[in-house]
Write a protein that holds these residues in place. Sequence first.
Motif, PDB file in Angstrom:
ATOM      1  N   THR A   1     -11.542   3.609  -6.498  1.00 42.25           N
ATOM      2  CA  THR A   1     -10.896   3.014  -5.494  1.00 42.25           C
ATOM      3  C   THR A   1     -11.405   2.563  -4.023  1.00 42.25           C
TER       4      THR A   1
ATOM      5  N   TYR B   1     -11.065   1.895  -0.763  1.00 43.48           N
ATOM      6  CA  TYR B   1     -10.752   1.370   0.470  1.00 43.48           C
ATOM      7  C   TYR B   1     -10.997   0.691   1.680  1.00 43.48           C
TER       8      TYR B   1
ATOM      9  N   SER C   1       0.977   7.215   0.449  1.00 41.61           N
ATOM     10  CA  SER C   1      -0.407   7.979  -0.168  1.00 41.61           C
ATOM     11  C   SER C   1      -1.201   7.785   0.020  1.00 41.61           C
ATOM     12  N   GLU C   2      -2.018   6.872   0.632  1.00 41.90           N
ATOM     13  CA  GLU C   2      -3.797   5.894   0.195  1.00 41.90           C
ATOM     14  C   GLU C   2      -3.236   5.651   2.064  1.00 41.90           C
TER      15      GLU C   2
ATOM     16  N   VAL D   1       0.932  -1.133  -0.226  1.00 38.47           N
ATOM     17  CA  VAL D   1      -0.277   0.002   0.396  1.00 38.47           C
ATOM     18  C   VAL D   1       0.788   1.100  -0.026  1.00 38.47           C
ATOM     19  N   LYS D   2       0.602   2.438  -0.122  1.00 41.69           N
ATOM     20  CA  LYS D   2       1.203   3.418  -0.826  1.00 41.69           C
ATOM     21  C   LYS D   2       1.211   4.477   0.368  1.00 41.69           C
TER      22      LYS D   2
ATOM     23  N   ARG E   1     -10.106  -0.485  -8.313  1.00 40.81           N
ATOM     24  CA  ARG E   1      -9.111  -1.486  -7.215  1.00 40.81           C
ATOM     25  C   ARG E   1      -9.577  -1.415  -5.665  1.00 40.81           C
TER      26      ARG E   1
ATOM     27  N   GLY F   1      -9.180  11.254  -6.032  1.00 42.43           N
ATOM     28  CA  GLY F   1      -8.602  11.330  -4.912  1.00 42.43           C
ATOM     29  C   GLY F   1      -9.487  11.498  -3.873  1.00 42.43           C
TER      30      GLY F   1
ATOM     31  N   TYR G   1      -6.299   7.358   3.191  1.00 39.83           N
ATOM     32  CA  TYR G   1      -8.284   6.725   3.380  1.00 39.83           C
ATOM     33  C   TYR G   1      -8.130   5.060   3.924  1.00 39.83           C
TER      34      TYR G   1
ATOM     35  N   VAL H   1      -8.022  -2.147  -1.548  1.00 38.24           N
ATOM     36  CA  VAL H   1      -7.199  -1.524  -0.712  1.00 38.24           C
ATOM     37  C   VAL H   1      -7.349  -2.041   0.688  1.00 38.24           C
TER      38      VAL H   1
END
Length: 161
Positions: free
Chosen positions: A78, A80, A6-7, A3-4, A100, A38, A10, A102
Motif C-alpha cells: 500500500t 500512503y 489503524s492506517e 480510511v481505517k 492500494r 505493515g 502511516y 490511501v
Amino acid sequence: MAVKDSELPYLRRCVELAAEALDAGDEPFGSVLVSADGTVLAEDHNRVASGDRTRHPEFELARWAAAHLTPEERAAATVYTSGEHCPMCAAAHAWVGLGRIVYAASTEQLTGWLTELGVPAAPVRALPVNDIAPGVTVEGPAPELTARVRALHVRFHEGRH
C-alpha cells in the motif's frame, strides 16, 4: 471509502514528510510504502525544488518498488500519501503494479485550495487516480488530517508571494 483508524499512523507520517519537504523549501508532499504485513519499506517527500519536476515521492516509491520487490509483493503493498497521486504518479503506480493507495487529501481538495490561493494551473490536469489507473483501489481522504495538509499548502504558497 473511509480510511481505517489503524492506517492513520502511516498517513500521519506522510504529513510529517510533507512538512519536512516544506521545511527544505519544497512543495509539501510525503509518501510511505508499506508491505502487506505493515512493515514500512520506503518513504520519501517531494524533491521538485531541485529543478526536476518529476521528483514526486509517489513516483520515487514506484521506482523503488520496481527495483526491490517482486510483482506479488508490489501488488500486496500500500502507498500512503499526504495527497492523492497526480496523473504521472498514478500511471507509475499502475505500471509498476502496486496495490492500494490511501491518501490524506484528495485531488479535488487540493485543487480547491490552490484555486482559493490564486495559484496558477499546473501544466498537467489534476485528475483523480482512477481516471488514470482504473484498476487501483484508492481510499481517502482522511478528514482527521486534511486541515493539516491544507495548512502546509497554504504556508508553501503564501510564502511564495
